[in-house]
Each structure stands twice: as C-alpha cells, then as structure tokens.
Motif scaffolding. Structure first.
Motif, mmCIF file in Angstrom:
data_model
loop_
_atom_site.group_PDB
_atom_site.id
_atom_site.type_symbol
_atom_site.label_atom_id
_atom_site.label_comp_id
_atom_site.label_asym_id
_atom_site.label_seq_id
_atom_site.Cartn_x
_atom_site.Cartn_y
_atom_site.Cartn_z
ATOM 1 N N GLY A 76 0.790 -1.216 0.000
ATOM 2 C CA GLY A 76 0.000 0.000 0.000
ATOM 3 C C GLY A 76 0.823 1.267 0.000
ATOM 4 O O GLY A 76 0.274 2.371 0.056
ATOM 5 N N ALA A 77 2.137 1.129 -0.054
ATOM 6 C CA ALA A 77 3.026 2.288 -0.079
ATOM 7 C C ALA A 77 3.893 2.217 -1.334
ATOM 8 O O ALA A 77 3.886 1.218 -2.055
ATOM 9 C CB ALA A 77 3.904 2.315 1.166
ATOM 10 N N ALA A 78 4.624 3.293 -1.605
ATOM 11 C CA ALA A 78 5.461 3.348 -2.801
ATOM 12 C C ALA A 78 6.895 3.635 -2.399
ATOM 13 O O ALA A 78 7.160 4.506 -1.567
ATOM 14 C CB ALA A 78 4.962 4.444 -3.744
ATOM 15 N N HIS A 79 7.806 2.898 -2.975
ATOM 16 C CA HIS A 79 9.230 3.105 -2.721
ATOM 17 C C HIS A 79 9.757 4.310 -3.498
ATOM 18 O O HIS A 79 9.251 4.668 -4.566
ATOM 19 C CB HIS A 79 10.025 1.874 -3.142
ATOM 20 C CG HIS A 79 10.104 0.807 -2.098
ATOM 21 N ND1 HIS A 79 10.828 0.957 -0.939
ATOM 22 C CD2 HIS A 79 9.556 -0.433 -2.043
ATOM 23 C CE1 HIS A 79 10.741 -0.142 -0.216
ATOM 24 N NE2 HIS A 79 9.955 -1.007 -0.856
ATOM 25 N N LEU A 80 10.798 4.916 -2.952
ATOM 26 C CA LEU A 80 11.620 5.878 -3.686
ATOM 27 C C LEU A 80 12.940 5.227 -4.071
ATOM 28 O O LEU A 80 13.325 5.225 -5.240
ATOM 29 C CB LEU A 80 11.879 7.128 -2.837
ATOM 30 C CG LEU A 80 12.860 8.145 -3.448
ATOM 31 C CD1 LEU A 80 12.327 8.684 -4.778
ATOM 32 C CD2 LEU A 80 13.133 9.280 -2.465
ATOM 33 N N ALA A 81 13.632 4.652 -3.083
ATOM 34 C CA ALA A 81 14.894 3.954 -3.319
ATOM 35 C C ALA A 81 14.966 2.800 -2.322
ATOM 36 O O ALA A 81 15.332 3.015 -1.157
ATOM 37 C CB ALA A 81 16.077 4.893 -3.141
ATOM 38 N N PRO A 82 14.610 1.593 -2.717
ATOM 39 C CA PRO A 82 14.498 0.475 -1.778
ATOM 40 C C PRO A 82 15.754 0.187 -0.962
ATOM 41 O O PRO A 82 15.646 -0.349 0.148
ATOM 42 C CB PRO A 82 14.143 -0.714 -2.687
ATOM 43 C CG PRO A 82 13.448 -0.087 -3.862
ATOM 44 C CD PRO A 82 14.159 1.223 -4.077
ATOM 45 N N SER A 83 16.923 0.540 -1.474
ATOM 46 C CA SER A 83 18.156 0.288 -0.723
ATOM 47 C C SER A 83 18.216 1.080 0.573
ATOM 48 O O SER A 83 18.946 0.709 1.505
ATOM 49 C CB SER A 83 19.386 0.618 -1.575
ATOM 50 O OG SER A 83 19.551 -0.316 -2.610
ATOM 51 N N PHE A 84 17.456 2.183 0.643
ATOM 52 C CA PHE A 84 17.554 3.069 1.800
ATOM 53 C C PHE A 84 16.211 3.397 2.453
ATOM 54 O O PHE A 84 16.186 3.933 3.564
ATOM 55 C CB PHE A 84 18.216 4.391 1.386
ATOM 56 C CG PHE A 84 19.506 4.220 0.639
ATOM 57 C CD1 PHE A 84 20.580 3.559 1.211
ATOM 58 C CD2 PHE A 84 19.648 4.718 -0.655
ATOM 59 C CE1 PHE A 84 21.781 3.395 0.521
ATOM 60 C CE2 PHE A 84 20.831 4.563 -1.345
ATOM 61 C CZ PHE A 84 21.906 3.895 -0.768
ATOM 62 N N ASP A 85 15.100 3.124 1.798
ATOM 63 C CA ASP A 85 13.788 3.511 2.323
ATOM 64 C C ASP A 85 13.508 2.866 3.675
ATOM 65 O O ASP A 85 13.698 1.661 3.853
ATOM 66 C CB ASP A 85 12.677 3.081 1.357
ATOM 67 C CG ASP A 85 12.684 3.849 0.059
ATOM 68 O OD1 ASP A 85 13.222 4.967 0.033
ATOM 69 O OD2 ASP A 85 12.139 3.329 -0.937
ATOM 70 N N THR A 86 13.048 3.665 4.620
ATOM 71 C CA THR A 86 12.581 3.141 5.904
ATOM 72 C C THR A 86 11.268 3.818 6.271
ATOM 73 O O THR A 86 10.957 4.909 5.797
ATOM 74 C CB THR A 86 13.595 3.375 7.045
ATOM 75 O OG1 THR A 86 13.726 4.776 7.277
ATOM 76 C CG2 THR A 86 14.950 2.777 6.713
ATOM 77 N N LEU A 87 10.505 3.159 7.132
ATOM 78 C CA LEU A 87 9.295 3.736 7.701
ATOM 79 C C LEU A 87 9.637 4.423 9.017
ATOM 80 O O LEU A 87 10.675 4.163 9.619
ATOM 81 C CB LEU A 87 8.257 2.645 7.934
ATOM 82 C CG LEU A 87 7.850 1.834 6.700
ATOM 83 C CD1 LEU A 87 6.966 0.672 7.100
ATOM 84 C CD2 LEU A 87 7.159 2.714 5.680
ATOM 85 N N GLY A 88 8.763 5.307 9.447
ATOM 86 C CA GLY A 88 9.038 5.986 10.704
ATOM 87 C C GLY A 88 7.854 6.784 11.193
ATOM 88 O O GLY A 88 6.762 6.733 10.627
#
Length: 354
Positions: free
Chosen positions: A128-140
């Motif tokens: 349900g979310a969209a990545h920008l750069a999977p190598s670095f993306d985190t939730l918060g």
C-alpha cells in the motif's frame, strides 16, 4: 485509539499517515495502527515523490509550520510534521530515505523515529506504499514526546519495550564535521552532549573521515533506483526532481556496481565503528530554519551531508528536539544505534526526558 503506557498513565493517540491514498485497501502500516486501536483522522501531503528535504510542493503549496508560517517544515514527511506540530495528531506516519523523518522533526521541534532498514524491509511492510529507493527507504514516525516512542514502535513493528540501557559509549562528530553548523545548532549539540554525560554515558569523538563519500554514494544509488521505478514519467514531476531522475537513468550498470561496492565498504566501516561505541550523536542539519519563499537549492546537499551516513548504514535513529532541553527551536539532534537495536535506542531516548 492507540493506547500506550507512559509513566503508568494511558495516552490516546490519533495518528496521521504521511501519504495520501485513494485505494480500497489500507496500507500495512495503517492497518497495523487501526488494529491497535488508533484513530486516523486524516491524510497529509508531502514533498513530491518523497524526493526532497525542504517540504516544498508546487502542486499543493509549500508546507509551512503552523507555529510560524514564515518557516518551511522540511521534508519529505512535511504534512506529517505540520499535523503533529499544530496538534491535529499526536503522532504521524512518515518515511525516511535520506532524512525525511529526522529533518522535519528537527526543524519543527518534534521527536522522530526512523526504523532500522531491516525493520522496514520487506514486501509486506511496504504494502500500500510506494518506494523511492528500496536500498535506503525506511518507515518511521513523528511525535511530540520521546516517551511515546517505545509504545508506538511496539504497536507497529512489535518491537518489545526493553529497559533503558545504561553506561553507554556514545560517539559524537567533531568540529571537522560540524564546521558549517549555525551557532544555534552547535549550542544545542553541546547541550545534548552535556545531558548525555549525566545519564551517565561516556562520550568520545569519532573519526568521520570515511563519511566524506557518503552523499555521493547515497545520491547516485537513490537516483538510479528512483529512475527505474518511475521510468517514462519523469516529465510529470517538477524540474529539479525530473533532472535527478534523468541523471539516475544515465548511471550505467558498471557505475552502479562500483557504487554498491563502495556502499558495502562504508557499511563495513560503520560496523567496526559500532564495536567502539553504542550510539552516535549527530546534528540533524547544520541549519535550524528554512525560510518559505527563498531559494533552497543550496541547502539540500548541506543537510544531506548530515543525514546520509545513517541512511547508508541502515541505522535506526531518533530525533532529539532542541527545545526538549531548552536549546533553540529547530535544532534537533539525531541519536543513532547499530542496525536492529531499535528497542534499546527508543527506550534510552525516552529516558532522557525528565
């Protein structure tokens, strides 16, 4: 509503997610919060594509602070920060790829939590979310009080609450790294170092020589991954983002392979650093204010130099607001731990508020 224990009292926390959605199904993180009893009163906007650190948005208007409309919130989780600052939510969902939780939290006088990359990783958690750069993306999350962090992280990620660790070794960046900080930021940095020595903790300066390449490694890999995800749609974004995507698309396979080798080398050196210290203390940004309506193009790289080392290593980080200890507004610090040490980090940060 989400109930969380703090000093044997119960809090009721409405939360706001940072990304608008028109889907028929809740994202994984939103559903987790609803299952925990949270009330989600609304949705907020963000920096376009979550690809910016200022909170400027040509489509919906630049996001300014409710406390002072002459100031930008920072980004990319800009609307999330504004909602918590104004009081329409006690906590808000955001993402942090290169500083998108830490920077708006710092500039808006809030607490922030960027989860370890390993905690945020996986297809289910990005449902349900969209990545920008999977190598670095985190939730918060962005929230008001550091003491709420452990309960919020537990509700979303099942991170168990643990006793606050003691007798910690905390490394801090030296003058050679903070040479471009505003005096207000340096004042807050000194105040937080003093507070940490009172816990008690042993503070030692760290060698950041190998951090010099962190922004180049981060920006290049980020742009390449974002370009792949949004190929064919660059023209729909504002000029600055479109140019970054085009540049990312121009990075060759051989160049990318070399960048990932440099990334692994950086992560290895960070692992060695965490054999010497338990936590890292770094300003979130060298500035305490971003003025609305002014050219912010030069600020992006200045801020990212402070945030990208944590992003490259996939570390969990908590933003310590300057105002929490009487330092100038907008002068937040980032306290980072080794990967997957989120519970201990959150508990220790919560113990810093008296």
């Amino acid at each position: 509503m989400l109930r969380c224990s703090r000093d044997e009292h119960k809090l009721r926390l409405p939360l706001l997610p940072a990304t608008p959605s028109r889907g028929r199904k809740n994202s994984w993180v939103a559903q987790r919060l609803l299952d925990a009893g949270a009330i989600i009163p609304g949705k907020t906007h963000l920096h376009p594509l979550a690809y910016g650190i200022t909170g400027e948005n040509p489509d919906y208007g630049d996001c300014v602070q409710p406390r002072d409309s002459s100031l930008l919130t920072g980004g990319s989780s800009s609307g999330a920060a504004a909602s918590v600052q104004e009081g329409s939510a006690l906590a808000a969902i955001g993402t942090d790829t290169g500083g998108s939780i830490r920077v708006p939290a710092a500039l808006c006088g809030l607490a922030g939590y960027r989860a370890s990359h390993g905690v945020s990783h996986g297809e289910e958690r990005w449902s349900g979310a969209a990545h920008l750069a999977p190598s670095f993306d985190t939730l918060g999350l962005l929230f008001r009080d550091l003491r709420d962090g452990p309960a919020l992280a537990s509700a979303i990620y099942d991170i168990p609450s643990v006793p606050a660790p003691t007798q910690l070794r905390i490394g801090y960046v030296g003058d050679e790294f903070t040479h471009d900080c505003e005096p207000e930021v340096l004042s807050a940095f000194a105040a937080w170092k003093q507070r940490l020595t009172e816990r008690p903790a042993t503070l030692t300066p760290i060698d950041t020589t190998f951090w010099v390449d962190s922004l180049e490694i981060f920006a290049s890999i980020q742009a390449s991954e974002a370009a792949q995800l949004h190929r064919g749609h660059y023209q729909h974004f504002e000029r600055a983002i479109a140019e970054r995507l085009a540049w990312g698309a121009s990075i060759t396979t051989d160049q990318l392979r070399l960048l990932h080798r440099r990334l692994e080398d950086f992560r290895s050196k960070m692992s060695l650093l965490f054999r010497q210290v338990d936590l890292l203390l770094i300003p979130c940004a060298p500035v305490s204010k971003l003025f609305a309506g002014q050219d912010q193009s030069h600020v992006r790289q200045e801020i990212l130099r402070y945030t990208t080392p944590v992003s490259l290593a996939g570390l969990p980080a908590v933003t310590l607001a300057g105002e929490a200890i009487g330092a100038p507004f907008g002068t937040g610090m980032q306290l980072a731990a080794a990967p997957m040490q989120d519970g201990a980090l959150l508990s220790f940060a919560a113990s810093l508020i008296e």
